[in-house]
Write a protein that holds these residues in place. Structure first.
Motif, short mmCIF file in Angstrom:
data_model
loop_
_atom_site.label_atom_id
_atom_site.label_comp_id
_atom_site.label_asym_id
_atom_site.label_seq_id
_atom_site.Cartn_x
_atom_site.Cartn_y
_atom_site.Cartn_z
N VAL A 134 0.85 -1.19 0.00
CA VAL A 134 0.00 0.00 0.00
C VAL A 134 0.89 1.24 0.00
N ASP A 135 0.62 2.15 -0.93
CA ASP A 135 1.39 3.39 -1.00
C ASP A 135 0.47 4.57 -0.67
N LEU A 136 0.64 5.08 0.55
CA LEU A 136 -0.26 6.15 1.00
C LEU A 136 -0.05 7.44 0.21
N SER A 137 1.17 7.69 -0.25
CA SER A 137 1.43 8.97 -0.91
C SER A 137 0.67 9.06 -2.24
N THR A 138 0.50 7.92 -2.93
CA THR A 138 -0.26 7.97 -4.19
C THR A 138 -1.66 7.39 -4.02
N LYS A 139 -1.99 6.92 -2.82
CA LYS A 139 -3.28 6.26 -2.57
C LYS A 139 -3.53 5.12 -3.56
N THR A 140 -2.53 4.27 -3.69
CA THR A 140 -2.64 3.12 -4.57
C THR A 140 -2.10 1.90 -3.84
N ALA A 141 -2.36 0.74 -4.40
CA ALA A 141 -1.78 -0.49 -3.85
C ALA A 141 -1.50 -1.47 -4.99
N TRP A 142 -0.43 -2.23 -4.85
CA TRP A 142 -0.20 -3.39 -5.71
C TRP A 142 -0.66 -4.61 -4.92
N VAL A 143 -1.50 -5.42 -5.52
CA VAL A 143 -2.07 -6.57 -4.83
C VAL A 143 -1.79 -7.80 -5.67
N GLN A 144 -1.05 -8.74 -5.15
CA GLN A 144 -0.82 -9.95 -5.94
C GLN A 144 -2.11 -10.76 -6.04
N ALA A 145 -2.23 -11.50 -7.13
CA ALA A 145 -3.54 -12.04 -7.52
C ALA A 145 -4.03 -13.21 -6.67
N GLY A 146 -3.16 -13.78 -5.84
CA GLY A 146 -3.63 -14.87 -4.97
C GLY A 146 -4.16 -14.37 -3.64
#
Ligand SMILES: Cc1cc2nc3c(=O)[nH]c(=O)nc-3n(C[C@H](O)[C@H](O)[C@H](O)COP(=O)(O)OP(=O)(O)OC[C@H]3O[C@@H](n4cnc5c(N)ncnc54)[C@H](O)[C@@H]3O)c2cc1C
Ligand SMILES: *[C@@H]1O[C@H](CO)[C@@H](O)[C@H](O)[C@H]1NC(C)=O
Ligand SMILES: *[C@@H]1O[C@H](CO)[C@@H](O)[C@H](O)[C@H]1NC(C)=O
Ligand SMILES: *[C@@H]1O[C@H](CO)[C@@H](O)[C@H](O)[C@H]1NC(C)=O
Ligand SMILES: *[C@@H]1O[C@H](CO)[C@@H](O)[C@H](O)[C@H]1NC(C)=O
Length: 416
Positions: A19-31
């Motif tokens: 989770v990246d608060l500065s850009t309000k995004t997250a990378w989530v692996q598919a499992g």
């Protein structure tokens, strides 16, 4: 019947969430499961969320591939609407991201269904803002308490409410309390993005018939709401969301419909009659309102096409615990008859359906490879409307040999 080769790819170890608060995004692996995503976001922020489904044990891999909706759908749209990048392995084994795969392929698997275009290994998603206090209620009404009239009225109200509130209606059959005949119970279940002080006047103005009072409402923080949704007390430790074991596993059959015109009370009464048929264990349906953001996003923005013009979606669901072929057939036949009964009242040409409620009754690909375009477009258009043609074109470009396939996957032209 010949046995076709297949493989199972276990994604269980691909579960990293950043989770990246500065850009309000997250990378989530598919499992990862939804619960793992909600946990990771809540650990970092109490006012950020992700608009996906209610059940914390469902996987992000399949759910985001087919759309993915939850209590935030009228405010922020679907999970797939909020995917901004992805890592995908295509039929040639290439590892691609949004830039290297191009916008067409990136479009296709955000709503075009899992298992047609490649294996998603990770999603990049936009997180959305939620207030520090939300309010929930679940008000049950049985037939004697005017459940039918209330559902009828709900249809007028639910998709015109402000985006901050979603009221879904759950319908099931229950035994009357005094051991009398069974009755139908409609439960009006809501998430409001704000405090009870704003909710009560809003309900008084828009849906006074429900008679909502302060005592029906529970104020929660967004994190407590995640626990509440998963069926845990609000003081439970957040890590219960990490439990990947579904709370109940039974056989079930589900189907879906989109409603564009108000159902008359007689249509509802006809449904209830079917709920009273004997030897059907737990007939149920959920009516989920559209409107708000769902109306604003164009039909072709992603492959998921059910946008403006839909009042709500019906999810028919019948689970059973009784063992044996006969019990399965009885329940499956029951839900098919209910679906058939609903034909005059729901969307037509095509009769639309939600791809994440896969329904093989709508037709299947012959896995030997001779399904005609005409056949495949029958269920293809129900799930994707006119986006089906673009999905076929993209499939033809990226997987002409039809490596990724299942009973209702998108077929390339070359296989027709
Ligand atoms: C208890 C329960 C509650 C649900 N609640 C909701 C809800 O609130 N909202 C909603 O929108 N839906 C809901 N659904 C439906 C759910 O979104 C679908 O069943 C979805 O397909 C589940 O995805 P999965 O990854 O868990 O399942 P899987 O069975 O693992 O996957 C489903 C399909 O997607 C493919 N797939 C999975 N992962 C990938 C990947 N990484 N790359 C490519 N293809 C992949 C699979 O091959 C398969 O064809 C619910 C389902 C259940 C069982
Ligand atoms: C049901 O609706 C009728 C009017 O249509 C009303 O008189 C009655 O009080 C309602 N019953 C309940 C339990 O709300
Ligand atoms: C409802 O009543 C039926 C018949 O009396 C009984 O078999 C069933 O267990 C009851 N269900 C519940 C949930 O109490
Ligand atoms: C949560 O609250 C209930 C009573 O409201 C209490 O019995 C329980 O022990 C509490 N659980 C935790 C984990 O604090
Ligand atoms: C496809 O093949 C199956 C089995 O080989 C056959 O039964 C069926 O009729 C064929 N369908 C078409 C449309 O050719």
């Amino acid at each position: 019947m010949s046995v076709l080769p297949f493989f199972i790819l276990d994604l269980i170890n691909l579960r990293k969430i950043t989770v990246d608060l500065s850009t309000k995004t997250a990378w989530v692996q598919a499992g990862a499961t939804l619960g793992e995503l909600y946990y990771s976001v809540a650990e970092k922020s109490r006012t950020l969320a992700f608009p996906a489904g209610a059940c914390h044990t469902v996987g992000v891999g399949g759910q985001f591939s087919g759309g993915g909706y939850g209590g935030l759908l009228c405010k922020y749209g679907l999970a797939a609407d909020n995917v901004i990048d992805a890592e995908l392995i295509d039929a040639n084994g290439r590892v691609l991201d949004r830039k290297s795969m191009g916008e067409d392929l990136f479009w296709a698997f955000r709503g075009g269904g899992g298992n047609s275009f490649g294996v998603v290994t990770a999603w990049k998603v936009n997180l959305v803002e939620v207030p520090s206090t939300v309010t929930v209620f679940a008000v049950p009404k049985v037939l004697k308490e005017n459940a039918t009239k209330l559902i009828h009225r709900w249809q007028y109200v639910a998709n015109k409410l402000p985006e901050d509130i979603v009221i879904a209606a759950y319908v099931n059959r229950i035994n009357s309390s005094q051991g009398g005949d069974p009755t139908i119970q409609a439960t009006f279940s809501s998430l409001f993005l704000g405090g009870v002080d704003r909710l009560l006047p809003l309900m008084q103005e828009s849906f006074p018939e429900l008679g909502l009072v302060n005592d029906d409402c529970i104020e929660l923080s967004w994190t407590e709401f995640a626990l509440f949704l998963a069926g845990f007390p609000s003081n439970a430790s957040l890590d219960v969301l990490l439990d990947r074991t579904p709370q109940s596993i039974t056989s079930f059959k589900a189907k879906s419909d989109y409603v564009k015109q108000l159902l008359p009370e007689t249509a509802l009464e006809g449904m209830w009659e079917r709920f009273f048929e004997k030897d059907i264990e737990s007939p149920s349906l959920i009516m989920v309102p559209y409107g708000g953001k769902m109306d604003e996003i164009s039909e072709s923005s992603i492959p998921f096409p059910h946008r403006a013009g839909n009042l709500y979606k019906i999810h028919y669901y019948v689970p059973w615990t009784e063992e044996g072929e006969e019990a399965s057939e009885r329940h499956i036949s029951w839900i098919r008859r209910l679906y058939s009964y609903m034909t005059p009242y729901v969307s037509k040409n095509p009769r639309e359906a939600y791809v994440n409620y896969r329904d093989l009754d709508l037709g299947i690909n012959n896995l030997a490879g001779n399904t005609s375009y005409k056949q495949a477009s029958i269920w293809g258009r129900k799930y994707f409307k006119n986006n089906f043609d673009k999905l076929v074109r993209i499939k033809t470009e990226v997987d002409p040999a039809n490596f990724f396939r299942n009973e209702q996957s998108i077929l390339p032209f070359s296989s027709w």
